[in-house]
Design an enzyme around this catalytic site. Structure first.
Site, PDB file in Angstrom:
ATOM      1  N   HIS A 253       0.874  -1.200   0.000  1.00  0.00           N
ATOM      2  CA  HIS A 253       0.000   0.000   0.000  1.00  0.00           C
ATOM      3  C   HIS A 253       0.900   1.235   0.000  1.00  0.00           C
ATOM      4  O   HIS A 253       1.466   1.609   1.019  1.00  0.00           O
ATOM      5  CB  HIS A 253      -0.897   0.009   1.248  1.00  0.00           C
TER       6      HIS A 253
ATOM      7  N   HIS B 183       1.593   5.344  -1.758  1.00  0.00           N
ATOM      8  CA  HIS B 183       1.244   6.514  -2.575  1.00  0.00           C
ATOM      9  C   HIS B 183       2.531   7.073  -3.165  1.00  0.00           C
ATOM     10  O   HIS B 183       3.402   7.552  -2.438  1.00  0.00           O
ATOM     11  CB  HIS B 183       0.551   7.585  -1.724  1.00  0.00           C
TER      12      HIS B 183
ATOM     13  N   LYS C 117      -9.380  -0.410  -6.019  1.00  0.00           N
ATOM     14  CA  LYS C 117      -9.413   0.242  -4.710  1.00  0.00           C
ATOM     15  C   LYS C 117     -10.749   0.917  -4.454  1.00  0.00           C
ATOM     16  O   LYS C 117     -11.260   1.643  -5.306  1.00  0.00           O
ATOM     17  CB  LYS C 117      -8.285   1.289  -4.660  1.00  0.00           C
TER      18      LYS C 117
ATOM     19  N   HIS D 118     -10.453   1.161   1.652  1.00  0.00           N
ATOM     20  CA  HIS D 118     -10.246   2.137   2.724  1.00  0.00           C
ATOM     21  C   HIS D 118     -11.471   1.979   3.615  1.00  0.00           C
ATOM     22  O   HIS D 118     -12.562   2.442   3.258  1.00  0.00           O
ATOM     23  CB  HIS D 118     -10.116   3.564   2.173  1.00  0.00           C
TER      24      HIS D 118
ATOM     25  N   HIS E 232      -4.724  -0.625   5.672  1.00  0.00           N
ATOM     26  CA  HIS E 232      -4.238   0.156   6.823  1.00  0.00           C
ATOM     27  C   HIS E 232      -5.161   0.061   8.033  1.00  0.00           C
ATOM     28  O   HIS E 232      -5.727   1.057   8.472  1.00  0.00           O
ATOM     29  CB  HIS E 232      -3.945   1.619   6.445  1.00  0.00           C
TER      30      HIS E 232
ATOM     31  N   ASP F  75       1.484   2.677   3.537  1.00  0.00           N
ATOM     32  CA  ASP F  75       0.624   3.855   3.354  1.00  0.00           C
ATOM     33  C   ASP F  75       1.448   5.138   3.400  1.00  0.00           C
ATOM     34  O   ASP F  75       0.959   6.187   3.836  1.00  0.00           O
ATOM     35  CB  ASP F  75      -0.509   3.897   4.393  1.00  0.00           C
TER      36      ASP F  75
HETATM   37  N1  LIG Z   1      -3.488   7.703   4.641  1.00  0.00           N
HETATM   38  C1  LIG Z   1      -3.643   9.007   4.513  1.00  0.00           C
HETATM   39  O1  LIG Z   1      -3.774   9.696   5.539  1.00  0.00           O
HETATM   40  N2  LIG Z   1      -3.631   9.619   3.299  1.00  0.00           N
HETATM   41  C2  LIG Z   1      -3.600   8.996   2.005  1.00  0.00           C
HETATM   42  C3  LIG Z   1      -4.910   8.442   1.588  1.00  0.00           C
HETATM   43  C4  LIG Z   1      -5.295   7.157   2.282  1.00  0.00           C
HETATM   44  O2  LIG Z   1      -4.581   6.155   2.226  1.00  0.00           O
HETATM   45  O3  LIG Z   1      -6.375   7.119   2.911  1.00  0.00           O
HETATM   46  C5  LIG Z   1      -3.125  10.045   0.991  1.00  0.00           C
HETATM   47  O4  LIG Z   1      -3.245   9.781  -0.217  1.00  0.00           O
HETATM   48  O5  LIG Z   1      -2.616  11.087   1.389  1.00  0.00           O
HETATM   49 ZN   LIG Z   2      -3.198   5.100   1.530  1.00  0.00          ZN
HETATM   50 ZN   LIG Z   3      -6.792   5.045   2.845  1.00  0.00          ZN
END
Ligand SMILES: NC(=O)N[C@@H](CC(=O)O)C(=O)O
Ligand SMILES: [Zn+2]
Ligand SMILES: [Zn+2]
Length: 344
Positions: free
Chosen positions: A14, A16, A100, A137, A175, A248
């Site tokens: 997971h 970003h 997702k 999520h 998460h 995450d």
């Molecule tokens: N985890 C977070 O607090 N933020 C994530 C989005 C997500 O995973 O929910 C993001 O893209 O910034």
């Molecule tokens: Zn995330």
């Molecule tokens: Zn998330």
């Protein structure tokens, strides 16, 4: 006391990576730590089609430093209107490994997300048929529900009905942050798993308010009470194959975190394995880290384990206070502090 730990090269299930100049800044951090990552689709605009996912994958590989090896595993962002055929195209591409669910309004860039999962049943049926994992999520967005209860309420309102209607659909509860989610994933029947971040294993919600408001500890789902943190640690060190690593890591520019309405997300790509080592070490369970980081994820996703290994050493590492993020900067979690482990 174990001071050196060598494990099979891990993956991040997971992550970003963002896009554009920010992508180029953060990608080398993840590629240093992980062989592969499930790349989240919550860009602006979101990655809703296979064609967009394939193009995004190419943008990622184009900025990977030539001496590094890293495989981005792409995902699609489910909307109320994702056609069932898009799932078939995704599967056939060989590049898209999951779809997702962002409940609309739940988190960063979730406005185009799903307002009612029943609108998506035809599409989910094809995912079930093709063995395409559904990553959720798991928080309800009902403003009447307390923010600390949104994950637990999601289990009753969304997860249980979904899995009753779609029992063979592969689901990853992303998460997770509560003992409710950990117990659900441990005991549910059928193909269910969960990712767990390093920050939810290391910290409880006090961390957000220690000596003042500390925005770099704010993420979604928000950190919970100590009893929940302990339940997550128990789950990931229990030997259950249903829990695997998902950082995450979610970079936001420093100025948007240290803000009157700060963004949610913790940046951990720089030092994720070091943080997980610390969490497992504190639990006396370093022997469980390899399965969590390197075996359980590939087994769930039907992918081979990685070749090669990484070595973690008990060796103090003072983290930079901030790092470049395109033309801005990002503050890593624990920025400027000294952590206990370092990856060789
Ligand atoms: N985890 C977070 O607090 N933020 C994530 C989005 C997500 O995973 O929910 C993001 O893209 O910034
Ligand atoms: Zn995330
Ligand atoms: Zn998330």
């Amino acid at each position: 006391m174990t001071d050196t730990l060598t494990i099979t090269r891990p993956d991040d299930w997971h992550l970003h990576l963002r896009d554009g100049v920010a992508l180029a800044s953060v990608l080398p951090h993840s590629a240093r730590q992980f062989a592969r990552a499930i790349v989240m689709p919550n860009l602006k605009p979101p990655v809703t089609t296979t064609a967009q996912a394939v193009a995004y994958r190419e943008r990622i590989l184009a900025v990977l430093p030539p001496e590094m090896r890293f495989e981005p595993l792409m995902t699609l962002y489910l909307t109320n209107n994702t056609p069932p055929d898009e799932i078939r195209r995704a599967k056939e591409s060989g590049f898209v490994h999951a779809v997702k669910l962002y409940p609309a309004g739940a988190t960063t860039n979730s406005d185009a997300g799903v307002t009612d999962l029943s609108k998506c049943y035809k599409t989910l049926e094809v995912m079930q048929e093709l063995g395409m994992p559904f990553l959720v999520h798991g928080e309800v967005t009902d403003p009447a529900i307390d923010i600390f209860d949104r994950e637990a309420v999601f289990i009753d309102r969304v997860m249980l009905p979904l899995r009753r209607d779609m029992p063979e659909l592969k689901v990853v509860f992303e998460h997770i942050t509560t003992k409710d989610a950990a117990q659900y994933v441990e005991s549910a029947e059928g193909p269910v798993a969960a990712t767990v971040t390093a920050h939810h294993l290391l910290y409880n919600r006090n961390e957000i308010f220690k000596g003042g408001i500390r925005p770099h500890y704010y993420c979604l789902p928000v950190l919970k009470r100590e009893e929940h943190r302990q339940a997550l640690v128990r789950a990931v060190t229990s030997g259950s194959t249903r829990f695997f690593l998902g950082t995450d890591s979610a970079p936001h520019p420093k100025g948007l975190k240290e803000h009157a309405c700060g963004c949610a997300g913790c940046y951990t790509a720089l030092h994720a394995m070091e943080l997980y080592a610390q969490a497992f070490d504190q639990a006396g369970a370093l022997d469980q880290l390899e399965a969590f980081a390197s075996f359980n994820g590939p087994a769930f996703y039907n992918l081979p384990r990685n070749q090669g290994s990484v070595t973690l050493k008990r060796q103090p590492w003072t983290l930079p206070a901030e790092l470049p993020l395109g033309d801005a900067t990002v503050v890593p979690l624990n920025g400027g502090e000294t952590i206990e482990w370092q990856m060789a």
